[in-house]
Design an enzyme around this catalytic site. Structure first.
Site, mmCIF file in Angstrom:
data_model
loop_
_atom_site.group_PDB
_atom_site.id
_atom_site.type_symbol
_atom_site.label_atom_id
_atom_site.label_comp_id
_atom_site.label_asym_id
_atom_site.label_seq_id
_atom_site.Cartn_x
_atom_site.Cartn_y
_atom_site.Cartn_z
ATOM 1 N N ASP A 80 6.626 -63.225 -53.089
ATOM 2 C CA ASP A 80 7.397 -64.317 -53.689
ATOM 3 C C ASP A 80 6.503 -65.275 -54.457
ATOM 4 O O ASP A 80 5.468 -65.723 -53.930
ATOM 5 C CB ASP A 80 8.091 -65.137 -52.588
ATOM 6 C CG ASP A 80 9.453 -64.595 -52.218
ATOM 7 O OD1 ASP A 80 10.010 -63.772 -52.975
ATOM 8 O OD2 ASP A 80 9.965 -65.001 -51.155
ATOM 9 N N GLU A 130 21.246 -62.729 -52.525
ATOM 10 C CA GLU A 130 21.293 -63.339 -51.196
ATOM 11 C C GLU A 130 22.600 -64.113 -51.021
ATOM 12 O O GLU A 130 22.939 -64.968 -51.840
ATOM 13 C CB GLU A 130 20.086 -64.276 -50.996
ATOM 14 C CG GLU A 130 20.116 -65.011 -49.654
ATOM 15 C CD GLU A 130 18.787 -65.662 -49.272
ATOM 16 O OE1 GLU A 130 17.784 -65.449 -49.977
ATOM 17 O OE2 GLU A 130 18.775 -66.377 -48.260
HETATM 18 O O1 KIV Z 1 11.449 -65.251 -48.419
HETATM 19 C C1 KIV Z 1 12.163 -64.333 -48.012
HETATM 20 O O2 KIV Z 1 12.019 -63.786 -46.911
HETATM 21 C C2 KIV Z 1 13.241 -63.876 -48.904
HETATM 22 C C3 KIV Z 1 14.300 -63.014 -48.310
HETATM 23 C C4 KIV Z 1 15.132 -63.757 -47.340
HETATM 24 C C5 KIV Z 1 15.125 -62.364 -49.366
HETATM 25 O O3 KIV Z 1 13.240 -64.209 -50.062
HETATM 26 NA NA NA Z 2 11.901 -65.951 -50.519
#
Ligand code: KIV
Ligand code: NA
Length: 264
Positions: A84, A181
């Site tokens: 991310d 989500e």
């Molecule tokens: O940060 C995370 O774990 C996520 C998932 C919940 C999709 O983005």
């Molecule tokens: Na995330």
């Protein structure tokens, strides 16, 4: 197991075969998750909540994401690693490229960013420079203050249409995957049918191409309320590794998620 790549996962979508994604934040769990045959590991900024005890993902930094991505990469046995980009690390296309470079150099194979069609320019630039991107739509936790809480998105006609349009535009811009989500199951199904790239769901019903869960949630290791879309895979497993294996199997054979894990 040979290494899972974007090519592997795109081919799965074309063949109508589902795949499983699970979060991991360290080398040992990355080893266990990938050895259990889970196709993709998400180094999610959810680590701000599950590891750091923050009450949102907003405090997480690129440096912290890089640290955990590198740890996961060391333990990984052939899964594809998605990392991310944290809050405000991709506010401009230039920032997106710099932040993505840090995570790719730490060992990510694809980066994920949250948002709609405003991301298109960054997605194109990253894709042109060889960085695959997953665009995260629906409930985007980095925008929790704007959304006014962690709530299901795309429930009214206008926002549902907007999400479908955003999905198509992001695909056109060069996104390699989408993540939905907390969106109604029917909308997730519609979006999944209307794009050629794999769509990963969480709280998005049974019809997406793939599923993701936060590892702690599916192991029943939590401090708070368990969301409706979670299933505790330790209930019928005698080891953590077996819980991971069963999760992968149930996602691939369509047993998880059931309609009851989704939203109308
Ligand atoms: O940060 C995370 O774990 C996520 C998932 C919940 C999709 O983005
Ligand atoms: Na995330």
């Amino acid at each position: 197991m040979s290494n899972i790549t974007l090519h592997t996962l795109s081919a799965r979508k074309q063949a109508g075969e589902k795949f499983a994604v699970l979060t991991a934040y360290d080398a040992t769990f990355a080893h266990q998750v990938s050895s259990a045959g889970i196709e993709m590991i998400l180094v999610g900024d959810s680590l701000g909540m599950v590891l750091q005890g923050q009450d949102s993902t907003l405090p997480v930094t690129v440096e912290e994401m890089a640290y955990h991505t590198a740890s996961v990469a060391r333990g990984n046995q052939g899964a594809m690693i998605m990392a991310d980009l944290p809050f405000m690390s991709y506010a401009t296309p230039e920032q997106a490229m710099e932040s993505a470079a840090t995570l790719m150099q730490a060992g990510a194979h694809i980066v994920k960013l949250e948002g709609g069609d405003w991301l298109c320019e960054s997605v194109s630039l990253l894709a042109e420079r060889g960085v695959p991107v997953c665009a995260h739509l629906g409930l985007t936790p980095q925008a929790v203050n704007k959304l006014g809480g962690y709530r299901v998105q795309g429930r009214d006609k206008h926002s549902a249409l907007k999400m479908l349009e955003d999905a198509k535009r992001l695909e056109q811009a060069g996104a390699s995957m989408l993540l939905l989500e907390c969106v109604p199951s029917l909308l997730a199904e519609e979006i999944t049918r209307n794009v050629d790239i794999p769509v990963i769901g969480i709280g998005a019903g049974p019809h997406t191409d793939a599923q993701v869960l936060v590892m702690h949630d599916m192991l029943g290791v939590t401090t708070g309320r368990i969301p409706k879309f979670v299933k505790n895979f330790m209930a019928d497993a005698d080891s953590v590794q077996e819980a991971f294996r069963q999760y992968g199997e149930q996602v691939r054979n369509g047993q998880f998620p059931a309609e009851e894990h989704g939203f109308e």
